[in-house]
Scaffold this active site. Structure first.
Site, mmCIF file in Angstrom:
data_model
loop_
_atom_site.group_PDB
_atom_site.id
_atom_site.type_symbol
_atom_site.label_atom_id
_atom_site.label_comp_id
_atom_site.label_asym_id
_atom_site.label_seq_id
_atom_site.Cartn_x
_atom_site.Cartn_y
_atom_site.Cartn_z
ATOM 1 N N GLY A 196 14.416 71.962 196.415
ATOM 2 C CA GLY A 196 14.959 71.578 197.794
ATOM 3 C C GLY A 196 16.190 71.085 197.653
ATOM 4 O O GLY A 196 16.877 71.016 197.044
ATOM 5 N N ASP A 241 5.037 80.514 188.975
ATOM 6 C CA ASP A 241 5.865 79.353 188.705
ATOM 7 C C ASP A 241 4.983 77.900 188.935
ATOM 8 O O ASP A 241 4.259 78.029 189.587
ATOM 9 C CB ASP A 241 6.860 79.614 190.167
ATOM 10 C CG ASP A 241 7.890 78.504 190.087
ATOM 11 O OD1 ASP A 241 8.454 78.258 189.147
ATOM 12 O OD2 ASP A 241 8.548 78.265 191.247
HETATM 13 P P1 13P Z 1 14.897 75.461 195.137
HETATM 14 O O1 13P Z 1 13.880 75.828 196.090
HETATM 15 O O2 13P Z 1 15.530 74.179 195.266
HETATM 16 O O3 13P Z 1 15.856 76.869 195.122
HETATM 17 O O4 13P Z 1 13.897 75.553 193.786
HETATM 18 C C1 13P Z 1 13.365 76.835 193.488
HETATM 19 C C2 13P Z 1 12.613 76.434 192.151
HETATM 20 O O5 13P Z 1 13.281 75.841 191.162
HETATM 21 C C3 13P Z 1 11.289 77.244 191.851
HETATM 22 O O6 13P Z 1 10.728 76.718 190.605
#
Ligand code: 13P
Length: 291
Positions: free
Chosen positions: A184, A85
Site C-alpha cells: 500500500g 501471492d
Molecule cells: P504494493 O501494493 O504496495 O505494490 O505491494 C504489492 C505486493 O507486494 C504484493 O505482494
C-alpha cells in the site's frame, strides 16, 4: 506459450542484474493489461494472485483458465508465471498448484521460525515434484494500516542467520526478506535495509523478492536490483492508475452507463503503468533471457 515456473526467469534476472515484475491480478481487465504490457515490452512477467482475490475472481481454476485463455487469445509469446501471492497455508498452496499455478508463495512469516520452516518445507516438496517454484518470507512486511516509525520497522527486518537457515532447510527458490517495504501507500520516506539485503543475498545466494514495490523512489528500486532483488511486486500503483482513469472519465461523463466506456481507459492506464515498471526494473527486452 504455456505458463512457466519463475525459477529460470529469476536466475536469468540475477545474472543479468534486472528484476521481473510481479503484477497482481484484480480482475479480467488487469489480466489483459498486464499480459499485453509484458508482450509490448518483450518482457518476462509474473501474474500474482493474493488469497483475498481468489473468491473475488471466481476461484483458482477460473483464474488459471482465464489466464491460459487470454495467453492463447492474444498470442502471448513472452514467459508468463502464474503465482500465488502470500499463500497462508499448505492447503491453499497445493490447491493453487493443482489448479495449474506454476509458482507459490508460502507466507508463514508471522509464525515461529520452526513453524515457518516446517510448512515451507512441506510446500516445497510438493511444488518441486510438479516443477513449480516456491517463494517464502521472513520478517514482517507491514500493511497500509500500520503507521510505523523507522526504528520500529527495523525491529521487524528479516534476520540474516534465520534467512540462511530457512533457505538451507527448505530448498526454496527465492526469498522475500522483510526490510522496510510496505504494502500500500508509504507514509513518509521509505527506508529500506540495503546493508541487510546485500548480506542476505550473499549468504543465501538466492534471488530476492521485494514486496510493496509501489511508491518506492526509482533509485531505491535500482539499488535493490543491484543487491540481488530479482522479483518486484506491484499492485497499488496499478490500482491507483485504474481508479484515477475511471474517476476522471465518470467526472467528465456523469451520465455514462456502459462499463466499457470507463473500463477501457482504466485498462489502458494499468498497461501504461505496467510498461513503465518493466522499463524501470530493466526487464524490457528480456523475454528470451538476459544474453
Ligand atoms: P504494493 O501494493 O504496495 O505494490 O505491494 C504489492 C505486493 O507486494 C504484493 O505482494
Amino acid at each position: 506459450m504455456a505458463l512457466v515456473s519463475m525459477k529460470e526467469m529469476l536466475h536469468q534476472a540475477l545474472e543479468g542484474q534486472y528484476a521481473v515484475g510481479q503484477f497482481n491480478l484484480n480482475n479480467l481487465e488487469f489480466t489483459q493489461a498486464i499480459l499485453q504490457g509484458a508482450q509490448a515490452e518483450h518482457a518476462p512477467v509474473i501474474l500474482g494472485v493474493s488469497e483475498a482475490y481468489i473468491p473475488y475472481m471466481g476461484g483458482l481454476p477460473c483464474i488459471a483458465g482465464m489466464v491460459k485463455a487470454l495467453i492463447a487469445h492474444y498470442g502471448i509469446n513472452v514467459p508468463v508465471a502464474l503465482h500465488l501471492d502470500h499463500g497462508s497455508t499448505f492447503e491453499v498452496c497445493v490447491q493453487a498448484l493443482h489448479a495449474g499455478f506454476t509458482s507459490v508463495m508460502i507466507d508463514a512469516s508471522h509464525h515461529s521460525l520452526e513453524a515457518n520452516i516446517d510448512v515451507t518445507q512441506r510446500v516445497t516438496q510438493v511444488a518441486h515434484v510438479l516443477g513449480a517454484t516456491v517463494e517464502a518470507e521472513l520478517g514482517r512486511i507491514t500493511g497500509r494500516e500500520d503507521d510505523l516509525v523507522v526504528d520500529e520497522a527495523e525491529g521487524m527486518y528479516a534476520v540474516t542467520e534465520e534467512c540462511v537457515r530457512l533457505v538451507r532447510e527448505t530448498g526454496i527458490d527465492c526469498l522475500a526478506p522483510a526490510l522496510g517495504s510496505v504494502h500500500g501507500p508509504y507514509r513518509g520516506q521509505p527506508k529500506l535495509g540495503f546493508d541487510r539485503m546485500g548480506e542476505i543475498q550473499r549468504q543465501t545466494g538466492l534471488p530476492l523478492v521485494l514486496h510493496g514495490g509501489s511508491g518506492l523512489p526509482d533509485e531505491e528500486i535500482r539499488q535493490a536490483i543491484r543487491l540481488g532483488t530479482c522479483k518486484i511486486n506491484v499492485n497499488t500503483d496499478n490500482q491507483a492508475a485504474c481508479t484515477a482513469a475511471i474517476r476522471s472519465f465518470l467526472n467528465a461523463h456523469p451520465d455514462a452507463y456502459d462499463p466499457r466506456n470507463y473500463l477501457i481507459p482504466a485498462r489502458e492506464a494499468v498497461q501504461r503503468t505496467v510498461q513503465s515498471k518493466i522499463r524501470l526494473f530493466g526487464s524490457s527486452g528480456k523475454a528470451g533471457g538476459h544474453a
